[in-house]
Scaffold this active site. Sequence first.
Site, short mmCIF file in Angstrom:
data_model
loop_
_atom_site.label_atom_id
_atom_site.label_comp_id
_atom_site.label_asym_id
_atom_site.label_seq_id
_atom_site.Cartn_x
_atom_site.Cartn_y
_atom_site.Cartn_z
CB CYS A 1 -1.18 -4.57 20.30
SG CYS A 1 0.01 -3.79 19.21
CE LYS B 1 -5.47 -6.13 2.94
NZ LYS B 1 -6.16 -5.70 1.74
CE LYS C 1 1.66 2.44 10.21
NZ LYS C 1 2.12 1.15 10.68
CG HIS D 1 4.21 -1.26 2.24
ND1 HIS D 1 3.03 -1.88 1.91
CD2 HIS D 1 4.46 -1.59 3.53
CE1 HIS D 1 2.59 -2.56 2.95
NE2 HIS D 1 3.43 -2.40 3.96
CG HIS E 1 -1.30 -4.46 15.18
ND1 HIS E 1 -0.01 -4.62 15.62
CD2 HIS E 1 -1.24 -4.31 13.84
CE1 HIS E 1 0.80 -4.59 14.59
NE2 HIS E 1 0.10 -4.41 13.49
CG HIS F 1 -0.42 -0.07 2.53
ND1 HIS F 1 0.25 0.99 3.08
CD2 HIS F 1 -0.40 -1.06 3.46
CE1 HIS F 1 0.64 0.67 4.31
NE2 HIS F 1 0.28 -0.58 4.55
CB CYS G 1 4.09 -6.33 17.10
SG CYS G 1 3.05 -4.90 17.24
N1 MSP Z 1 9.05 -6.15 8.20
C1 MSP Z 1 9.11 -5.07 9.12
C2 MSP Z 1 10.36 -4.24 8.89
C3 MSP Z 1 11.65 -4.99 8.96
S1 MSP Z 1 13.01 -4.00 8.58
C4 MSP Z 1 14.33 -4.89 8.98
C5 MSP Z 1 7.88 -4.19 8.96
N2 MSP Z 1 7.25 -4.28 7.78
S2 MSP Z 1 5.94 -3.48 7.34
O1 MSP Z 1 5.49 -4.06 6.11
O2 MSP Z 1 5.01 -3.40 8.42
O3 MSP Z 1 6.44 -2.07 6.92
C6 MSP Z 1 6.84 -1.14 7.83
C7 MSP Z 1 7.31 0.12 7.11
O4 MSP Z 1 6.41 0.50 6.05
C8 MSP Z 1 7.27 1.30 8.06
O5 MSP Z 1 8.38 1.40 8.87
C9 MSP Z 1 7.23 2.42 7.07
O6 MSP Z 1 8.51 2.56 6.51
C10 MSP Z 1 6.27 1.89 6.03
N3 MSP Z 1 4.88 2.21 6.34
C11 MSP Z 1 3.84 1.34 6.50
N4 MSP Z 1 2.70 2.03 6.71
C12 MSP Z 1 2.96 3.35 6.70
C13 MSP Z 1 2.20 4.53 6.80
N5 MSP Z 1 0.89 4.55 6.95
N6 MSP Z 1 2.86 5.70 6.71
C14 MSP Z 1 4.20 5.77 6.50
N7 MSP Z 1 4.94 4.69 6.39
C15 MSP Z 1 4.36 3.47 6.51
O7 MSP Z 1 7.58 -3.45 9.87
#
Ligand code: MSP
Length: 499
Positions: free
Chosen positions: A143, A298, A295, A20, A146, A17, A128
Amino acid sequence: MPYYVTTPIYYVNAAPHLGHAYTTIAADVLARHMRQRGEEVFFLTGTDEHGEPIAQAAEREGLTPQELVDRIAPRFQALMPELEVSNDFFIRTSDPQHEAKVQEILQRVYDAGHVYAGTYEGWYCPRCADFKTESEIAEGNTCPIHGIPLEWHEEDNWFFRLSAFQVPLERLYAERPDFVLPGVRYNEAVSFIRQGLDDVSLTRARLRWGVPVPWDENQVFYVWFDALLNYVTALSYARDGVDLTSEFWPARYHLIGKDILKFHCVYWPALLMAAGYEVPHRLFVHGYLLSEGEKMSKSLGNVLDPFEVMDKFGPDALRFYCLREVTFGQDGSVSTTGFEARYETELANDFGNLASRTIAMIGRYRDGTIPDAPVDPQLEPDFAGLGETVAARLDDADVTGALDEIWQRVRRLNRYVEERAPWQLAKDEARAGDLDVALRSLAEGLRVVTVLLHAYMPSTAERLLAALGRPALQLTTARYGAQPGGQPVEAIEPLFPKR
Ligand code: MSP
């Protein structure tokens, strides 16, 4: 100094999304800008494929974890070219080379005495994949991220002696006040460390989907240790037969969201010290993209689909919007109406019209050739040191600040058009010289801002620079007056057409 920049690796338990895309776009701006500066760049992104959330998602869908990750990881991979992201490698933590390297490094940590056997018990969030400390538990034993109930878990684990790194971490932060940016996040990391560090569990016994622990066949590594190590393992196998570690490690920037600060700003440097690696130069922690005040994620279901936005407006508009609308480092809201407003006022009007008018006037008044006249000294103060200013902002990963510097010049050029009114000058043969200067200056100013915008909007910038007959992208060319006039231009379709 070579420039290594990373994004977090994304969980593949759900489709990609905009959240990412956000971190990845920001990292791409840094990578492209550093290439324009002639630096050796390595830009890494990828997917985090192990751990409980993935195993659970696979179970829900009646798939094996491997089947699930093989289905979703390609969607993340496909997102990169669509976003015009220029990553040098895409790591998947299910890559066998990654797994072997994780085992090798953590065996070294074990051999050095940083690991011991123990029993873990505590409140655990399965989303998490993390045990929560006292201060991280929200009301009703839920949490805070979440909003789901925490589960009480007890198991025999191997522990990483994080507590032994309390003093080295405090020293690291004291010596390097810019280790974590922005300052508010640095303070957050420091106060977490000062609270006192508990040892953390390094392995999981109940789970099979992970990297096997070489000294204990009943356990796999806790997904976060496996995942963090991607930043070093990737360098060892991204290029066949070459180990890039000595060239690119330590990383210049890890970009992360604020949700994963503890892992990156506390666990990660400690783990690197334990494994005998240097710590990264810097981490930049950005905020959340919010949708209707929450935020985007998903699990909350309020997802703005980057594919849809790009289908209609193209990747450059999306890249621009995310970095312009929300100050990098802070939280901010994004919406379809906000996007459309900026598309219209800034991309179509400020920039798109400036480009079309400039090229059209050169066509109409000077047969499509930029006059070979001097540039107008009146604009010189506005452009003096601009390339250096943008570079300095981006050295601090201030992608919004750098873009604002550029945009002020876009607006300045629009005011210049109104001030000089070339259509008036064209009516008076005696002012032909002034018209030459005005058109030359507009073309040159436009070229300079476009070179600087390349990192943000690569394909738009390339189209426009080609039309201006000056495709050079090096940052050294982003100087007002650096390129001579006398150059033919070509008409182009509107850069940001009305939709
Ligand atoms: N897999 C772990 C990270 C491991 S790194 C060694 C993880 N993954 S995640 O798919 O949840 O992605 C987290 C990252 O996605 C966040 O740290 C951020 O960089 C980005 N984001 C996910 N949702 C976001 C928003 N709504 N806004 C901004 N960034 C976001 O955690």
